[in-house]
Design an enzyme around this catalytic site. Sequence first.
Site, PDB file in Angstrom:
ATOM      1  N   CYS A 161      -3.118  -4.107   6.943  1.00  0.00           N
ATOM      2  CA  CYS A 161      -2.776  -5.396   6.322  1.00  0.00           C
ATOM      3  C   CYS A 161      -3.948  -6.364   6.186  1.00  0.00           C
ATOM      4  CB  CYS A 161      -1.697  -6.104   7.140  1.00  0.00           C
ATOM      5  SG  CYS A 161      -0.465  -5.025   7.851  1.00  0.00           S
TER       6      CYS A 161
ATOM      7  N   ARG B  34       4.585  11.080  -8.777  1.00  0.00           N
ATOM      8  CA  ARG B  34       5.388  12.263  -9.126  1.00  0.00           C
ATOM      9  C   ARG B  34       6.777  11.903  -9.650  1.00  0.00           C
ATOM     10  NH1 ARG B  34       6.520  14.721  -3.018  1.00  0.00           N
ATOM     11  NH2 ARG B  34       7.630  12.913  -2.213  1.00  0.00           N
TER      12      ARG B  34
ATOM     13  N   LYS C  12      -6.926  -5.083   4.004  1.00  0.00           N
ATOM     14  CA  LYS C  12      -6.333  -4.914   2.667  1.00  0.00           C
ATOM     15  C   LYS C  12      -6.179  -6.274   1.986  1.00  0.00           C
ATOM     16  CE  LYS C  12      -2.323  -5.609   2.020  1.00  0.00           C
ATOM     17  NZ  LYS C  12      -1.163  -4.769   2.293  1.00  0.00           N
TER      18      LYS C  12
ATOM     19  N   THR D 235      -3.523  -0.522  13.358  1.00  0.00           N
ATOM     20  CA  THR D 235      -3.545  -0.317  11.907  1.00  0.00           C
ATOM     21  C   THR D 235      -3.601  -1.640  11.158  1.00  0.00           C
ATOM     22  OG1 THR D 235      -2.343   1.761  12.093  1.00  0.00           O
ATOM     23  CG2 THR D 235      -2.268   0.661   9.953  1.00  0.00           C
ATOM     24  N   CYS D 236      -2.746  -2.582  11.520  1.00  0.00           N
ATOM     25  CA  CYS D 236      -2.648  -3.827  10.750  1.00  0.00           C
ATOM     26  C   CYS D 236      -3.977  -4.566  10.710  1.00  0.00           C
ATOM     27  CB  CYS D 236      -1.558  -4.719  11.343  1.00  0.00           C
ATOM     28  SG  CYS D 236      -1.529  -6.345  10.589  1.00  0.00           S
TER      29      CYS D 236
ATOM     30  N   GLU E 124      10.868 -22.656  -9.299  1.00  0.00           N
ATOM     31  CA  GLU E 124      12.010 -23.535  -9.597  1.00  0.00           C
ATOM     32  C   GLU E 124      13.098 -22.779 -10.349  1.00  0.00           C
ATOM     33  OE1 GLU E 124      11.585 -26.674 -12.667  1.00  0.00           O
ATOM     34  OE2 GLU E 124       9.549 -25.935 -12.944  1.00  0.00           O
TER      35      GLU E 124
ATOM     36  N   HIS F  76       9.329 -29.240  -9.684  1.00  0.00           N
ATOM     37  CA  HIS F  76       8.829 -29.067 -11.036  1.00  0.00           C
ATOM     38  C   HIS F  76       7.409 -29.597 -11.188  1.00  0.00           C
ATOM     39  CE1 HIS F  76       9.193 -28.593 -15.353  1.00  0.00           C
ATOM     40  NE2 HIS F  76       8.702 -29.817 -15.501  1.00  0.00           N
TER      41      HIS F  76
ATOM     42  N   ALA G 146      -4.303   7.758  26.207  1.00  0.00           N
ATOM     43  CA  ALA G 146      -3.350   8.002  27.284  1.00  0.00           C
ATOM     44  C   ALA G 146      -2.223   8.865  26.752  1.00  0.00           C
ATOM     45  CB  ALA G 146      -2.794   6.681  27.813  1.00  0.00           C
TER      46      ALA G 146
ATOM     47  N   TYR H 134       3.808   1.530  -1.492  1.00  0.00           N
ATOM     48  CA  TYR H 134       3.072   0.286  -1.223  1.00  0.00           C
ATOM     49  C   TYR H 134       1.559   0.518  -1.348  1.00  0.00           C
ATOM     50  CZ  TYR H 134       6.873  -1.993   1.592  1.00  0.00           C
ATOM     51  OH  TYR H 134       8.013  -2.576   2.051  1.00  0.00           O
TER      52      TYR H 134
ATOM     53  N   GLU I  63      -0.889  -0.990  -4.202  1.00  0.00           N
ATOM     54  CA  GLU I  63      -1.782  -2.083  -3.785  1.00  0.00           C
ATOM     55  C   GLU I  63      -3.242  -1.706  -4.042  1.00  0.00           C
ATOM     56  OE1 GLU I  63       0.925  -4.281  -0.374  1.00  0.00           O
ATOM     57  OE2 GLU I  63      -0.681  -2.968   0.284  1.00  0.00           O
TER      58      GLU I  63
HETATM   59  P1  NDP Z   1       5.325   5.310   1.038  1.00  0.00           P
HETATM   60  O1  NDP Z   1       6.233   6.196   1.788  1.00  0.00           O
HETATM   61  O2  NDP Z   1       5.728   3.940   0.694  1.00  0.00           O
HETATM   62  O3  NDP Z   1       4.875   6.021  -0.309  1.00  0.00           O
HETATM   63  C1  NDP Z   1       4.397   7.343  -0.332  1.00  0.00           C
HETATM   64  C2  NDP Z   1       4.245   7.727  -1.773  1.00  0.00           C
HETATM   65  O4  NDP Z   1       3.630   8.994  -1.874  1.00  0.00           O
HETATM   66  C3  NDP Z   1       5.582   7.827  -2.495  1.00  0.00           C
HETATM   67  O5  NDP Z   1       5.409   7.335  -3.793  1.00  0.00           O
HETATM   68  C4  NDP Z   1       5.858   9.319  -2.481  1.00  0.00           C
HETATM   69  O6  NDP Z   1       6.641   9.750  -3.566  1.00  0.00           O
HETATM   70  C5  NDP Z   1       4.458   9.866  -2.633  1.00  0.00           C
HETATM   71  N1  NDP Z   1       4.307  11.213  -2.077  1.00  0.00           N
HETATM   72  C6  NDP Z   1       4.706  11.665  -0.867  1.00  0.00           C
HETATM   73  N2  NDP Z   1       4.355  12.965  -0.723  1.00  0.00           N
HETATM   74  C7  NDP Z   1       3.747  13.340  -1.864  1.00  0.00           C
HETATM   75  C8  NDP Z   1       3.175  14.548  -2.329  1.00  0.00           C
HETATM   76  N3  NDP Z   1       3.170  15.646  -1.568  1.00  0.00           N
HETATM   77  N4  NDP Z   1       2.629  14.574  -3.565  1.00  0.00           N
HETATM   78  C9  NDP Z   1       2.641  13.460  -4.342  1.00  0.00           C
HETATM   79  N5  NDP Z   1       3.168  12.284  -3.956  1.00  0.00           N
HETATM   80  C10 NDP Z   1       3.713  12.221  -2.733  1.00  0.00           C
HETATM   81  O7  NDP Z   1       3.987   5.335   1.914  1.00  0.00           O
HETATM   82  P2  NDP Z   1       2.694   4.475   1.865  1.00  0.00           P
HETATM   83  O8  NDP Z   1       1.661   5.415   2.370  1.00  0.00           O
HETATM   84  O9  NDP Z   1       2.469   3.806   0.563  1.00  0.00           O
HETATM   85  O10 NDP Z   1       3.006   3.338   2.923  1.00  0.00           O
HETATM   86  C11 NDP Z   1       3.490   3.668   4.228  1.00  0.00           C
HETATM   87  C12 NDP Z   1       4.249   2.522   4.818  1.00  0.00           C
HETATM   88  O11 NDP Z   1       3.343   1.521   5.205  1.00  0.00           O
HETATM   89  C13 NDP Z   1       5.225   1.845   3.876  1.00  0.00           C
HETATM   90  O12 NDP Z   1       6.466   2.466   3.863  1.00  0.00           O
HETATM   91  C14 NDP Z   1       5.300   0.458   4.425  1.00  0.00           C
HETATM   92  O13 NDP Z   1       6.321   0.410   5.375  1.00  0.00           O
HETATM   93  C15 NDP Z   1       3.953   0.254   5.078  1.00  0.00           C
HETATM   94  N6  NDP Z   1       3.109  -0.624   4.257  1.00  0.00           N
HETATM   95  C16 NDP Z   1       3.510  -1.894   4.005  1.00  0.00           C
HETATM   96  C17 NDP Z   1       2.750  -2.732   3.236  1.00  0.00           C
HETATM   97  C18 NDP Z   1       3.223  -4.103   2.952  1.00  0.00           C
HETATM   98  O14 NDP Z   1       4.106  -4.585   3.633  1.00  0.00           O
HETATM   99  N7  NDP Z   1       2.685  -4.779   1.950  1.00  0.00           N
HETATM  100  C19 NDP Z   1       1.471  -2.292   2.681  1.00  0.00           C
HETATM  101  C20 NDP Z   1       1.148  -0.943   2.985  1.00  0.00           C
HETATM  102  C21 NDP Z   1       1.945  -0.152   3.743  1.00  0.00           C
HETATM  103  P3  NDP Z   1       8.263   9.657  -3.546  1.00  0.00           P
HETATM  104  O15 NDP Z   1       8.600   8.246  -3.893  1.00  0.00           O
HETATM  105  O16 NDP Z   1       8.659  10.621  -4.614  1.00  0.00           O
HETATM  106  O17 NDP Z   1       8.694  10.088  -2.196  1.00  0.00           O
END
Ligand code: NDP
Length: 480
Positions: free
Chosen positions: A48, A199, A51, A42-43, A468, A463, A115, A178, A182
């Site tokens: 990452c 939501r 992205k 994935t990364c 800072e 500075h 696998a 995230y 992003e």
């Molecule tokens: P997240 O879990 O961070 O966010 C999912 C979002 O979708 C939340 O806002 C959630 O709302 C919303 N959601 C979930 N289900 C529904 C639904 N049925 N209807 C509407 N909204 C919904 O997942 P991401 O997919 O953004 O990222 C996954 C993971 O990947 C992250 O947790 C992170 O660990 C990693 N990641 C890290 C990055 C970085 O380090 N820069 C970049 C990208 C990913 P609610 O808040 O209400 O639950």
Amino acid sequence: MADFDYDLFVIGGGSGGVRAARVAAATGAKVALAEDSRLGGTCVIRGCVPKKLMVFASEYSEIFSDARAYGWDIHEGSFDWGRFAGQLNTELDRLEGVYRGLLEGSNVEIFDQRAKLAGTHEVRLSDGSTRSAKHILIATGGHPVRPEMPNAHLGMVSDDIFHMESLPRSILIVGGGYIACEFACILHGLGVEVTQFYRGAQILRGFDEEARGLIADQMQERGIDLHLGTNIVEMCPADAERPEGPAGEGLGAPVSEPRPDAEGGSAGPVWVKASNGMARSFDAVLFATGRAPNTRDMGLEEVGVTLGRRGEIVVDDFSQTAVPSIYAIGDVTDRVNLTPVAIREGMAFVETVFKGNPTPVDHELIPSAVFTQPEFGTIGLSEEEARDREPVEIYCTSFRPMQTAFAGRPDRVMMKLVVSKETRRVLGCHIVAPHAGEMIQLAGIAVKMGATKEDFDRTVAVHPTMSEELVTMKSPVRSA
Ligand code: NDP
């Protein structure tokens, strides 16, 4: 003792699996790795790395006008997605080759196929053959999920973004985590008209509230149409017949003319009805609604590996599953889903199993960054989490940074320290600013070492910089 084909069989060739395989092989162990997609996981292939390259691409949109403000005679050109995507794919091919080369150079045998477990010491490959191993490491990662609703397949997920043949003119991004934030910033920077539905009451749930508020304000200020407390209630192809009437009905929101060449990863323009009454069509919809562990059809429960409520593999502090010969690391365990954490878990696994030095993984005080515009770098407790635990002082400043203020932009940045009243330790550091990811990596060392506010104060400011402010905040803005 039984004879095995390998000392270690790794399932999954992402960051965690590849690192564990290489480091284990370096101890003299006989190691194999199976990956059914592209090495890098994935990364490297669909997260990452591509992205971040898209972040860089999108940031140029502001550089032209800034450069003019600084006296350059420079004219904005247009962004060519096809050219960028071609270059991106070349770079990903190169990186995949690097990963393959690293494994081969470490004498890890690679199987380019799926696998699954066939026993506590046995894996079955998709060609039907089986291999035995003293230890099996599962590092299969996760995948993006769409919400369960009719026609959800019309929406893209993050994997699809990198395969778009052209940029949509308009996109609806669903989610506030995230990935949603992003991509909202990236696509906006590339010239796409971005609408975002979240939501809940504020994006980036779980992070420091003041930081979340500033990021949301800045995203809106830049032109992202963010709707909080909003979700999709209905969606269908834009050209389908609907009882509600033609696309664009509702709050009079504009209908986006489909681009003739718009393909995206989705099935074309999508009509959406939202919980706030908006009804309109978008060239594309992106669901950034979370990720789920890749544990389906892996033969896990059949051999006794325990799965949790979200389908994740349950492991102990040493990444060992309920079956002693089987370990799991990375997103498939749904602990802290970040690449460097998966790598650490892989290294700790090798230390424990192949070097006889039981090493638990330290999941405390992990710095991380969200690559929004502005970026967000964070470590430790948010103000809200900290004040629930103990009395704290909050040091915080928000200001217009020199570089963009000169260019007449309204951007604001924020530097914040959450400090324990009793121990004076900095419990949390939160930075919203350009390059905050770079800054938090360094501030993170001090916080991880247990630095106090006075340690920060003893450090001379560099500075003139934005960071800072982290060592010059004299009085708390509040106690909590
Ligand atoms: P997240 O879990 O961070 O966010 C999912 C979002 O979708 C939340 O806002 C959630 O709302 C919303 N959601 C979930 N289900 C529904 C639904 N049925 N209807 C509407 N909204 C919904 O997942 P991401 O997919 O953004 O990222 C996954 C993971 O990947 C992250 O947790 C992170 O660990 C990693 N990641 C890290 C990055 C970085 O380090 N820069 C970049 C990208 C990913 P609610 O808040 O209400 O639950």
